[in-house]
Write a protein that holds these residues in place. Structure first.
Motif, PDB file in Angstrom:
ATOM      1  N   PRO A   1       0.825  -1.213   0.000  1.00  0.00           N
ATOM      2  CA  PRO A   1       0.000   0.000   0.000  1.00  0.00           C
ATOM      3  C   PRO A   1       0.858   1.261   0.000  1.00  0.00           C
ATOM      4  N   LYS A   2       0.383   2.274  -0.698  1.00  0.00           N
ATOM      5  CA  LYS A   2       1.115   3.531  -0.768  1.00  0.00           C
ATOM      6  C   LYS A   2       0.882   4.340   0.501  1.00  0.00           C
ATOM      7  N   LYS A   3       1.780   5.278   0.736  1.00  0.00           N
ATOM      8  CA  LYS A   3       1.643   6.114   1.926  1.00  0.00           C
ATOM      9  C   LYS A   3       0.484   7.090   1.735  1.00  0.00           C
ATOM     10  N   ARG A   4      -0.137   7.426   2.819  1.00  0.00           N
ATOM     11  CA  ARG A   4      -1.294   8.319   2.798  1.00  0.00           C
ATOM     12  C   ARG A   4      -0.850   9.754   2.526  1.00  0.00           C
ATOM     13  N   THR A   5      -1.610  10.471   1.690  1.00  0.00           N
ATOM     14  CA  THR A   5      -1.331  11.874   1.397  1.00  0.00           C
ATOM     15  C   THR A   5      -1.855  12.726   2.543  1.00  0.00           C
ATOM     16  N   SER A   6      -1.063  13.665   2.982  1.00  0.00           N
ATOM     17  CA  SER A   6      -1.462  14.504   4.115  1.00  0.00           C
ATOM     18  C   SER A   6      -2.639  15.406   3.734  1.00  0.00           C
ATOM     19  N   LYS A   7      -3.396  15.809   4.752  1.00  0.00           N
ATOM     20  CA  LYS A   7      -4.547  16.695   4.539  1.00  0.00           C
ATOM     21  C   LYS A   7      -4.093  18.026   3.938  1.00  0.00           C
ATOM     22  N   ALA A   8      -2.960  18.536   4.407  1.00  0.00           N
ATOM     23  CA  ALA A   8      -2.467  19.824   3.920  1.00  0.00           C
ATOM     24  C   ALA A   8      -2.171  19.759   2.424  1.00  0.00           C
ATOM     25  N   LYS A   9      -1.558  18.672   1.983  1.00  0.00           N
ATOM     26  CA  LYS A   9      -1.229  18.526   0.563  1.00  0.00           C
ATOM     27  C   LYS A   9      -2.506  18.392  -0.265  1.00  0.00           C
ATOM     28  N   SER A  10      -3.473  17.629   0.248  1.00  0.00           N
ATOM     29  CA  SER A  10      -4.745  17.454  -0.459  1.00  0.00           C
ATOM     30  C   SER A  10      -5.476  18.782  -0.586  1.00  0.00           C
ATOM     31  N   ARG A  11      -5.530  19.512   0.507  1.00  0.00           N
ATOM     32  CA  ARG A  11      -6.228  20.808   0.494  1.00  0.00           C
ATOM     33  C   ARG A  11      -5.518  21.815  -0.398  1.00  0.00           C
ATOM     34  N   SER A  12      -4.187  21.761  -0.408  1.00  0.00           N
ATOM     35  CA  SER A  12      -3.410  22.661  -1.260  1.00  0.00           C
ATOM     36  C   SER A  12      -3.709  22.388  -2.729  1.00  0.00           C
ATOM     37  N   ARG A  13      -3.756  21.113  -3.113  1.00  0.00           N
ATOM     38  CA  ARG A  13      -4.064  20.764  -4.496  1.00  0.00           C
ATOM     39  C   ARG A  13      -5.464  21.213  -4.877  1.00  0.00           C
ATOM     40  N   LYS A  14      -6.417  20.989  -3.984  1.00  0.00           N
ATOM     41  CA  LYS A  14      -7.800  21.375  -4.255  1.00  0.00           C
ATOM     42  C   LYS A  14      -7.926  22.891  -4.385  1.00  0.00           C
ATOM     43  N   ALA A  15      -7.237  23.644  -3.513  1.00  0.00           N
ATOM     44  CA  ALA A  15      -7.271  25.106  -3.572  1.00  0.00           C
ATOM     45  C   ALA A  15      -6.680  25.606  -4.879  1.00  0.00           C
ATOM     46  N   ASN A  16      -5.574  24.989  -5.329  1.00  0.00           N
ATOM     47  CA  ASN A  16      -4.941  25.374  -6.590  1.00  0.00           C
ATOM     48  C   ASN A  16      -5.873  25.107  -7.760  1.00  0.00           C
ATOM     49  N   TRP A  17      -6.554  23.956  -7.737  1.00  0.00           N
ATOM     50  CA  TRP A  17      -7.484  23.589  -8.792  1.00  0.00           C
ATOM     51  C   TRP A  17      -8.644  24.587  -8.848  1.00  0.00           C
ATOM     52  N   LYS A  18      -9.166  24.951  -7.676  1.00  0.00           N
ATOM     53  CA  LYS A  18     -10.275  25.912  -7.617  1.00  0.00           C
ATOM     54  C   LYS A  18      -9.831  27.302  -8.066  1.00  0.00           C
ATOM     55  N   ARG A  19      -8.591  27.691  -7.729  1.00  0.00           N
ATOM     56  CA  ARG A  19      -8.084  29.000  -8.133  1.00  0.00           C
ATOM     57  C   ARG A  19      -7.976  29.091  -9.650  1.00  0.00           C
ATOM     58  N   LYS A  20      -7.500  28.013 -10.290  1.00  0.00           N
ATOM     59  CA  LYS A  20      -7.409  27.992 -11.749  1.00  0.00           C
ATOM     60  C   LYS A  20      -8.791  28.118 -12.377  1.00  0.00           C
ATOM     61  N   ALA A  21      -9.764  27.421 -11.811  1.00  0.00           N
ATOM     62  CA  ALA A  21     -11.132  27.498 -12.330  1.00  0.00           C
ATOM     63  C   ALA A  21     -11.694  28.898 -12.154  1.00  0.00           C
ATOM     64  N   GLN A  22     -11.403  29.539 -11.025  1.00  0.00           N
ATOM     65  CA  GLN A  22     -11.881  30.900 -10.761  1.00  0.00           C
ATOM     66  C   GLN A  22     -11.306  31.881 -11.780  1.00  0.00           C
ATOM     67  N   LEU A  23     -10.009  31.767 -12.063  1.00  0.00           N
ATOM     68  CA  LEU A  23      -9.381  32.662 -13.040  1.00  0.00           C
ATOM     69  C   LEU A  23      -9.949  32.444 -14.440  1.00  0.00           C
TER      70      LEU A  23
END
Length: 58
Positions: A4-26
């Protein structure tokens, strides 16, 4: 054997989601701005034909 792969941290997940939403907003802001410029008739970035000429067959 599968490991099994290591779990992705909440901070990294939230950072990716925020970046994705920022691109959509722009992208949405650009689309709205372009739409407003077309409606107002102040567009200079592209050619926009408002009416179809009946004499033109193509």
């Amino acid at each position: 054997m599968a490991v099994p792969k290591k779990r992705t941290s909440k901070a990294k997940s939230r950072s990716r989601k925020a970046n994705w939403k920022r691109k959509a907003q722009l992208a949405s802001q650009k689309a709205i701005s372009l739409g407003k410029s077309v409606i107002s008739g102040k567009n200079k970035s592209f050619i926009y034909i408002n009416e179809i000429d009946p004499n033109n067959n193509s």
